[in-house]
Write a protein that holds these residues in place. Structure first.
Motif, PDB file in Angstrom:
ATOM      1  N   ALA A  48      -1.142 -20.732  27.000  1.00 55.92           N
ATOM      2  CA  ALA A  48      -1.162 -20.865  25.546  1.00 55.92           C
ATOM      3  C   ALA A  48      -0.332 -22.091  25.194  1.00 55.92           C
ATOM      4  CB  ALA A  48      -0.575 -19.617  24.898  1.00 55.92           C
ATOM      5  N   VAL A  49      -0.865 -22.969  24.334  1.00 56.01           N
ATOM      6  CA  VAL A  49      -0.217 -24.258  24.076  1.00 56.01           C
ATOM      7  C   VAL A  49       0.014 -24.465  22.581  1.00 56.01           C
ATOM      8  CG1 VAL A  49      -0.424 -26.770  24.292  1.00 56.01           C
ATOM      9  CG2 VAL A  49      -1.251 -25.290  26.138  1.00 56.01           C
ATOM     10  N   THR A  50       1.228 -24.879  22.251  1.00 50.88           N
ATOM     11  CA  THR A  50       1.583 -25.294  20.896  1.00 50.88           C
ATOM     12  C   THR A  50       2.091 -26.723  20.962  1.00 50.88           C
ATOM     13  OG1 THR A  50       2.210 -23.045  20.265  1.00 50.88           O
ATOM     14  CG2 THR A  50       3.040 -24.843  18.886  1.00 50.88           C
ATOM     15  N   VAL A  51       1.638 -27.559  20.039  1.00 53.68           N
ATOM     16  CA  VAL A  51       2.093 -28.947  19.965  1.00 53.68           C
ATOM     17  C   VAL A  51       2.769 -29.163  18.619  1.00 53.68           C
ATOM     18  CG1 VAL A  51       1.429 -31.387  19.976  1.00 53.68           C
ATOM     19  CG2 VAL A  51       0.261 -29.771  21.494  1.00 53.68           C
ATOM     20  N   LEU A  99     -10.351 -31.556  18.084  1.00 55.52           N
ATOM     21  CA  LEU A  99     -10.791 -31.230  19.439  1.00 55.52           C
ATOM     22  C   LEU A  99      -9.834 -30.236  20.080  1.00 55.52           C
ATOM     23  CD1 LEU A  99     -12.467 -31.719  22.066  1.00 55.52           C
ATOM     24  CD2 LEU A  99     -10.918 -33.657  22.524  1.00 55.52           C
ATOM     25  N   HIS A 100      -8.539 -30.482  19.955  1.00 56.94           N
ATOM     26  CA  HIS A 100      -7.559 -29.587  20.570  1.00 56.94           C
ATOM     27  C   HIS A 100      -7.528 -28.227  19.893  1.00 56.94           C
ATOM     28  CE1 HIS A 100      -5.435 -32.004  23.654  1.00 56.94           C
ATOM     29  NE2 HIS A 100      -5.982 -32.993  22.986  1.00 56.94           N
ATOM     30  N   VAL A 101      -7.723 -28.214  18.593  1.00 59.47           N
ATOM     31  CA  VAL A 101      -7.778 -26.930  17.890  1.00 59.47           C
ATOM     32  C   VAL A 101      -8.954 -26.107  18.408  1.00 59.47           C
ATOM     33  CG1 VAL A 101      -8.233 -25.832  15.667  1.00 59.47           C
ATOM     34  CG2 VAL A 101      -6.567 -27.691  15.823  1.00 59.47           C
ATOM     35  N   ARG A 102     -10.106 -26.758  18.605  1.00 60.77           N
ATOM     36  CA  ARG A 102     -11.277 -26.035  19.133  1.00 60.77           C
ATOM     37  C   ARG A 102     -11.010 -25.472  20.525  1.00 60.77           C
ATOM     38  NH1 ARG A 102     -14.138 -30.446  16.837  1.00 60.77           N
ATOM     39  NH2 ARG A 102     -14.495 -31.396  18.891  1.00 60.77           N
ATOM     40  N   LYS A 103     -10.114 -26.105  21.253  1.00 63.02           N
ATOM     41  CA  LYS A 103      -9.782 -25.641  22.605  1.00 63.02           C
ATOM     42  C   LYS A 103      -8.642 -24.632  22.603  1.00 63.02           C
ATOM     43  CE  LYS A 103     -12.904 -28.176  24.501  1.00 63.02           C
ATOM     44  NZ  LYS A 103     -14.091 -27.574  25.165  1.00 63.02           N
ATOM     45  N   GLY A 104      -8.207 -24.231  21.406  1.00 64.82           N
ATOM     46  CA  GLY A 104      -7.208 -23.169  21.312  1.00 64.82           C
ATOM     47  C   GLY A 104      -5.770 -23.624  21.219  1.00 64.82           C
ATOM     48  N   VAL A 105      -5.538 -24.920  21.018  1.00 65.81           N
ATOM     49  CA  VAL A 105      -4.176 -25.430  20.884  1.00 65.81           C
ATOM     50  C   VAL A 105      -3.683 -25.205  19.456  1.00 65.81           C
ATOM     51  CG1 VAL A 105      -2.694 -27.480  21.021  1.00 65.81           C
ATOM     52  CG2 VAL A 105      -4.548 -27.147  22.680  1.00 65.81           C
ATOM     53  N   ASP A 106      -2.466 -24.710  19.330  1.00 69.57           N
ATOM     54  CA  ASP A 106      -1.836 -24.511  18.035  1.00 69.57           C
ATOM     55  C   ASP A 106      -1.082 -25.793  17.682  1.00 69.57           C
ATOM     56  OD1 ASP A 106      -0.531 -23.670  15.771  1.00 69.57           O
ATOM     57  OD2 ASP A 106       0.755 -22.208  16.787  1.00 69.57           O
ATOM     58  N   GLN A 123      -9.778 -36.005  27.912  1.00 66.27           N
ATOM     59  CA  GLN A 123      -9.254 -34.744  27.395  1.00 66.27           C
ATOM     60  C   GLN A 123     -10.423 -33.794  27.182  1.00 66.27           C
ATOM     61  OE1 GLN A 123      -6.622 -35.450  23.968  1.00 66.27           O
ATOM     62  NE2 GLN A 123      -6.102 -37.464  24.802  1.00 66.27           N
ATOM     63  N   TYR A 124     -10.443 -32.713  27.959  1.00 70.41           N
ATOM     64  CA  TYR A 124     -11.544 -31.766  27.925  1.00 70.41           C
ATOM     65  C   TYR A 124     -12.852 -32.511  28.230  1.00 70.41           C
ATOM     66  CZ  TYR A 124      -7.814 -29.443  25.317  1.00 70.41           C
ATOM     67  OH  TYR A 124      -6.599 -28.940  24.910  1.00 70.41           O
ATOM     68  N   GLU A 125     -13.849 -32.387  27.347  1.00 73.36           N
ATOM     69  CA  GLU A 125     -15.118 -33.081  27.578  1.00 73.36           C
ATOM     70  C   GLU A 125     -15.141 -34.476  26.953  1.00 73.36           C
ATOM     71  OE1 GLU A 125     -15.813 -30.638  23.749  1.00 73.36           O
ATOM     72  OE2 GLU A 125     -14.648 -30.506  25.605  1.00 73.36           O
ATOM     73  N   GLY A 130       1.381 -36.357  25.402  1.00 76.64           N
ATOM     74  CA  GLY A 130       1.460 -34.998  24.894  1.00 76.64           C
ATOM     75  C   GLY A 130       0.112 -34.305  24.877  1.00 76.64           C
ATOM     76  N   LEU A 131      -0.925 -35.011  24.403  1.00 80.03           N
ATOM     77  CA  LEU A 131      -2.248 -34.396  24.314  1.00 80.03           C
ATOM     78  C   LEU A 131      -2.891 -34.222  25.688  1.00 80.03           C
ATOM     79  CD1 LEU A 131      -3.799 -36.028  21.128  1.00 80.03           C
ATOM     80  CD2 LEU A 131      -2.509 -33.900  21.343  1.00 80.03           C
ATOM     81  N   GLU A 132      -2.709 -35.189  26.576  1.00 83.57           N
ATOM     82  CA  GLU A 132      -3.255 -35.025  27.928  1.00 83.57           C
ATOM     83  C   GLU A 132      -2.566 -33.872  28.653  1.00 83.57           C
ATOM     84  OE1 GLU A 132      -4.634 -39.679  28.619  1.00 83.57           O
ATOM     85  OE2 GLU A 132      -2.886 -38.889  29.688  1.00 83.57           O
ATOM     86  N   THR A 133      -1.272 -33.730  28.423  1.00 81.98           N
ATOM     87  CA  THR A 133      -0.539 -32.606  29.003  1.00 81.98           C
ATOM     88  C   THR A 133      -1.006 -31.285  28.406  1.00 81.98           C
ATOM     89  OG1 THR A 133       1.394 -34.024  29.363  1.00 81.98           O
ATOM     90  CG2 THR A 133       1.766 -31.660  29.433  1.00 81.98           C
ATOM     91  N   ALA A 134      -1.283 -31.287  27.115  1.00 86.82           N
ATOM     92  CA  ALA A 134      -1.803 -30.082  26.462  1.00 86.82           C
ATOM     93  C   ALA A 134      -3.139 -29.674  27.072  1.00 86.82           C
ATOM     94  CB  ALA A 134      -1.953 -30.323  24.960  1.00 86.82           C
ATOM     95  N   ALA A 135      -4.020 -30.659  27.313  1.00 89.48           N
ATOM     96  CA  ALA A 135      -5.320 -30.359  27.912  1.00 89.48           C
ATOM     97  C   ALA A 135      -5.154 -29.785  29.311  1.00 89.48           C
ATOM     98  CB  ALA A 135      -6.176 -31.627  27.956  1.00 89.48           C
ATOM     99  N   ALA A 136      -4.207 -30.327  30.081  1.00 86.68           N
ATOM    100  CA  ALA A 136      -3.970 -29.811  31.432  1.00 86.68           C
ATOM    101  C   ALA A 136      -3.399 -28.399  31.385  1.00 86.68           C
ATOM    102  CB  ALA A 136      -3.021 -30.747  32.189  1.00 86.68           C
ATOM    103  N   ALA A 137      -2.507 -28.148  30.449  1.00 85.13           N
ATOM    104  CA  ALA A 137      -1.922 -26.809  30.328  1.00 85.13           C
ATOM    105  C   ALA A 137      -2.975 -25.791  29.909  1.00 85.13           C
ATOM    106  CB  ALA A 137      -0.770 -26.829  29.324  1.00 85.13           C
ATOM    107  N   ARG A 138      -3.873 -26.181  29.012  1.00 82.35           N
ATOM    108  CA  ARG A 138      -4.951 -25.274  28.624  1.00 82.35           C
ATOM    109  C   ARG A 138      -5.891 -25.001  29.795  1.00 82.35           C
ATOM    110  NH1 ARG A 138      -5.183 -21.704  26.277  1.00 82.35           N
ATOM    111  NH2 ARG A 138      -7.240 -21.790  25.313  1.00 82.35           N
ATOM    112  N   ALA A 139      -6.171 -26.050  30.584  1.00 79.35           N
ATOM    113  CA  ALA A 139      -7.031 -25.867  31.755  1.00 79.35           C
ATOM    114  C   ALA A 139      -6.397 -24.906  32.755  1.00 79.35           C
ATOM    115  CB  ALA A 139      -7.295 -27.222  32.425  1.00 79.35           C
ATOM    116  N   ALA A 140      -5.061 -24.850  32.765  1.00 80.08           N
ATOM    117  CA  ALA A 140      -4.357 -23.932  33.661  1.00 80.08           C
ATOM    118  C   ALA A 140      -4.235 -22.531  33.074  1.00 80.08           C
ATOM    119  CB  ALA A 140      -2.968 -24.486  33.971  1.00 80.08           C
ATOM    120  N   GLY A 141      -4.750 -22.349  31.856  1.00 79.76           N
ATOM    121  CA  GLY A 141      -4.749 -21.030  31.240  1.00 79.76           C
ATOM    122  C   GLY A 141      -3.548 -20.720  30.372  1.00 79.76           C
TER     123      GLY A 141
END
Length: 386
Positions: free
Chosen positions: A162-165, A188-195, A314-316, A149-160
């Motif tokens: 909006a992500v909610t988990v 980490l995910h919150v800092r990257k804009g994940v809800d 995931q991200y950096e 779920g989190l790796e998919t969230a990171a990929a979705a954010r990289a694709a631009g």
């Protein structure tokens, strides 16, 4: 001439076939896979391949010609419908029968599913579908703050996107890492804009999103479910093999039938290091378990006691995890976790049972040696070196 059959053409099965040949087995090797793709590795599917950073050819275990060159009878797009232990044969979906002298079951696991229209990530086709949909979707809702779920969230954010988990546990990766380290990944995910929505479950998945157990409705262009996987034990159970959370084996990966073995996600072997059965779904277990099972099939003395190992990007944040945290009672850090460059150890009774190195490299062997040693450690020394 003996015939060794491997059911499951994933990483474990492919590595088992390779090992049989490397160890000098000159009989027939039959590798049967339900997918139409030749054996490939799964970690890139939720990481670099999903993000378009890796070419398709790099995911495969062997070049396409390897199987013919090594006299491995690779049968793709073929399901096994039954194992007949008394007759030493398997029945295939096309109605044919394949006899064996030794059998390895490496059928892996399948995603746990929820009712309703959702995407899942297990196969290369799943990864390609998600990559294509991320390119056009404005919003993605992910059910499950798991590794997938989190790796998919990171990929979705990289694709631009909006992500909610959505996750019923109090934080991310709660069962895998415990609340303290799980919360680090959550931040980490919150800092990257994940809800992130913790403490609530997906009660209903619809065409337009998800209704939560709280009654709240969240809309999204697509829903991805990542709530874990279930081992494919049906064939083994129907055949009469001993099954628990996976196919039960001894430390040599031998099942309750002396000519049948199991490896990878589907196996639940006795682990000498932990003194209990341990089913591990991670990549390294397939990578190492397949060859161990092959050697066991050949009659070699095998004790499969690999320390469980897993990695994520995931991200950096890049990390490697070794061990199993069950029953831990203390956590010790080397370095500042907020810097995302540190090592963390889980202890039980003063002994290291697991360790995770985050953006800190070439220490896995040291961490695993600490786990294997079983010695009571000096925490001050532990916090200043692996």
């Amino acid at each position: 001439m003996a015939t060794y059959v491997i059911v499951g053409a994933g990483l474990a099965g492919a590595k088992a076939a390779q090992t049989l040949r490397e160890e000098g087995f000159d009989g027939e090797v039959v590798l049967v896979g339900a997918e139409n793709e030749r054996p490939y590795e799964r970690p890139p599917l939720s990481k670099e391949y999903l993000q378009g950073k890796s070419e398709r050819e790099k995911i495969f275990v062997h070049a396409s010609e390897w199987y013919a060159d090594n006299s491995v009878d690779l049968r793709l797009g073929m399901r096994v419908t039954r194992i007949e232990l008394d007759h030493h044969l398997i029945r295939l979906g096309d109605g044919s029968r394949q006899p064996y002298d030794k059998l390895l079951i490496a059928t892996g696991a399948v995603p746990r599913r929820l009712p309703g229209p959702a995407y899942y990530l297990r196969t290369v086709q799943d990864s390609e579908t998600l990559k294509e949909r991320f390119a056009s979707a404005g919003s993605v809702l992910i059910v499950g703050a798991s590794w997938i779920g989190l790796e998919t969230a990171a990929a979705a954010r990289a694709a631009g996107c909006a992500v909610t988990v959505v996750e019923p546990e109090p934080t991310a990766l709660n069962r895998a890492l415990g609340p303290e380290l799980g919360d680090l990944f959550a931040r980490l995910h919150v800092r990257k804009g994940v809800d992130l929505r913790f403490g609530t479950a997906a009660a209903e998945i619809t065409e337009t999103g998800v209704r939560l157990s709280s009654g709240e409705r969240l809309t999204a262009d697509m829903v991805v479910v990542g709530i874990g996987a279930a081992p494919e034990v049906g064939l083994a159970r129907d055949a009469g093999l001993d099954v628990g959370h996976g196919i039960l084996t001894d430390a040599a990966l031998r099942t309750s039938h002396p000519d049948v073995f199991a490896a990878g996600d589907v196996a639940e072997p006795f682990h000498p290091l932990y003194g209990r059965r341990l089913r591990v779904e991670h990549w390294a277990n397939a990578l190492n378990g397949g060859p161990a099972a092959a050697r066991s099939m050949l009659g070699q003395e095998v004790v499969y006691d690999a320390v469980p190992y897993f990695y994520t990007d995931q991200y950096e944040l890049g990390m490697e995890f070794s061990g199993d945290i069950e029953g831990y009672d203390e956590i010790v850090y080397r370095g500042d976790p907020e810097s995302l460059e540190f090592i963390v150890y889980w202890l039980r009774g003063g002994r290291v049972i697991a360790g995770m190195n985050v953006n800190t490299w070439d220490v896995v062997d040291d961490i695993q040696e600490l786990i294997r040693s079983g010695v009571i450690v000096d925490q001050k020394e532990l916090s200043s070196g692996p």
